[in-house]
Design a protein around this motif. Structure first.
Motif, PDB file in Angstrom:
ATOM      1  N   SER A  36      34.184  77.716  63.356  1.00 59.52           N
ATOM      2  CA  SER A  36      33.017  78.563  63.121  1.00 59.52           C
ATOM      3  C   SER A  36      33.139  79.424  61.870  1.00 59.52           C
ATOM      4  N   PHE A  38      35.541  81.884  61.192  1.00 60.33           N
ATOM      5  CA  PHE A  38      36.152  83.208  61.290  1.00 60.33           C
ATOM      6  C   PHE A  38      37.372  83.256  60.366  1.00 60.33           C
ATOM      7  N   ARG A 325      29.212  82.799  69.091  1.00 59.69           N
ATOM      8  CA  ARG A 325      28.241  81.978  68.360  1.00 59.69           C
ATOM      9  C   ARG A 325      27.057  82.827  67.900  1.00 59.69           C
ATOM     10  N   LYS A 328      27.956  84.948  64.872  1.00 61.55           N
ATOM     11  CA  LYS A 328      27.950  84.185  63.621  1.00 61.55           C
ATOM     12  C   LYS A 328      26.528  83.883  63.177  1.00 61.55           C
ATOM     13  N   GLU A 329      25.681  83.499  64.120  1.00 66.70           N
ATOM     14  CA  GLU A 329      24.279  83.226  63.786  1.00 66.70           C
ATOM     15  C   GLU A 329      23.611  84.461  63.205  1.00 66.70           C
ATOM     16  N   GLU A 332      24.742  84.942  59.654  1.00 65.26           N
ATOM     17  CA  GLU A 332      24.250  83.881  58.777  1.00 65.26           C
ATOM     18  C   GLU A 332      22.797  84.140  58.437  1.00 65.26           C
TER      19      GLU A 332
END
Length: 338
Positions: A36, A38, A325, A328-329, A332
């Motif tokens: 992912s 990191f 998740r 991160k989304e 982003e």
């Protein structure tokens, strides 16, 4: 500069699970973190607790390095006061030789357990050296032999790696910040342990003001905090449950943070001292990804930190992954807005 993220995993043995399952989930989470994007993945050190499977970060780091390819793997942290600097240097020099550029040695100052385990760990170990003295010795041993002024001059923690492990200092106070600044180390403040915003602000301010740049290094700051992201605020609140933070103050003035009043009582009993305990709601950044992103950016700006490290205490492993998740989304999407 883009904000970087890391994960701290405590290999918690949740009800209904075994220590083997907890460690297997730590491996899966490290692999997820790498896939992912990191920056780093750290594991903790806890002793004499059936609720924590990560008693030996060095062993776990070795396994995680073998099961991943690129992500930085480290300790959050090794409790150096319990050990010989020489043996810690040997362990991490072997790791750094096996995986050059990927190994990080986070040094913690907490006991990592109750007084009983501290006595067991320090049995036969000299405790007359200060942590600062041990760090000085460790710094030398990570790169070569001890100098002529040392009683063990010429001693070397083989193998000497081409790129030694990067050393970080972890703490929850101004005193830990001062030590990190004096040594020229990156500094990580554990907000999930000490959730006093004034203490965190003071620690980071002191660290930057007193940082020793004589070795050509610049200050590097990390904030470690509890985070739970979910699809709704209600789900995040449910996942957070009723976690508490209990600050124990012994009659001697020593302080430590534990999770329950029962642990506070046991800590004082093993220490043989009277105590007081302050119960606080655990400071967990929780909510939807938008709500979590908003608060994380506020914390970044408040403390002016370079990186955030997340710990997420959720028994359901799939929901724990979902939380990461969503994080991160969220960021982003933030990049796309900019």
């Amino acid at each position: 500069m883009a904000l970087k993220f890391g994960i701290l995993d405590q290999s918690i043995v949740f009800p209904g699970h075994t220590p083997a399952e907890a460690l297997a989930n730590t491996v899966k989470l490290a692999q997820f973190a790498e896939a992912s994007g990191f920056e780093r993945f750290w594991v903790s050190e806890h002793h004499d607790s059936a609720l924590m499977a990560g008693a030996s970060p060095e062993v776990l780091i070795s396994h995680l390095l073998a099961r991943t390819e690129k992500i930085k793997i480290g300790s959050g942290g090794v409790m150096l006061q319990h050990y010989s600097s020489y043996k810690v240097a040997e362990n991490f020099n072997v790791l750094a030789s096996l995986a050059p550029g990927r190994v990080e040695l986070g040094i913690g100052r907490a006991p990592g357990g109750l007084p009983r385990s501290t006595k067991a760990l320090q049995k036969g170990v000299s405790v007359t050296e200060s942590l600062g003295e041990k760090l000085e010795e460790l710094d030398q041993l990570l790169i070569g032999p001890l100098g002529e002024a040392h009683p063990l001059a010429g001693l070397q923690a083989n193998p000497i790696p081409e790129r030694p492990a990067d050393v970080y200092l972890l703490g929850t106070s101004v005193s830990s910040a001062e030590l990190a600044a004096e040594r020229g180390y990156p500094y990580a403040f554990a907000l999930f342990i000490n959730n006093d915003p004034d203490a965190a602000k003071a620690a980071f301010d002191v660290y930057r003001a007193k940082f020793d740049r004589s070795k050509g290094r610049e200050p590097k700051t990390l904030l470690a905090l509890s985070v739970i992201a979910a699809d709704t605020d209600e789900e995040a609140a449910e996942l957070a449950g009723h976690l508490k933070s209990v600050r124990v103050t012994l009659a001697s003035g020593k302080t430590v943070n534990v999770g329950t009043l029962e642990q506070a009582e046991e800590f004082a009993k093993q220490a043989g001292e009277t105590y007081t305990a302050e119960v606080r709601e655990a400071d967990i950044t929780r909510g939807t990804k938008d709500a979590v992103r908003k608060r994380l950016l506020e914390l970044r700006d408040l403390y002016d930190v370079d990186e955030l490290i997340f710990t997420t205490i959720v028994p359901d492993f799939e929901k724990r992954l979902r939380s990461f998740r969503l994080l991160k989304e969220a960021f982003e999407e933030e990049k796309l807005k900019v």
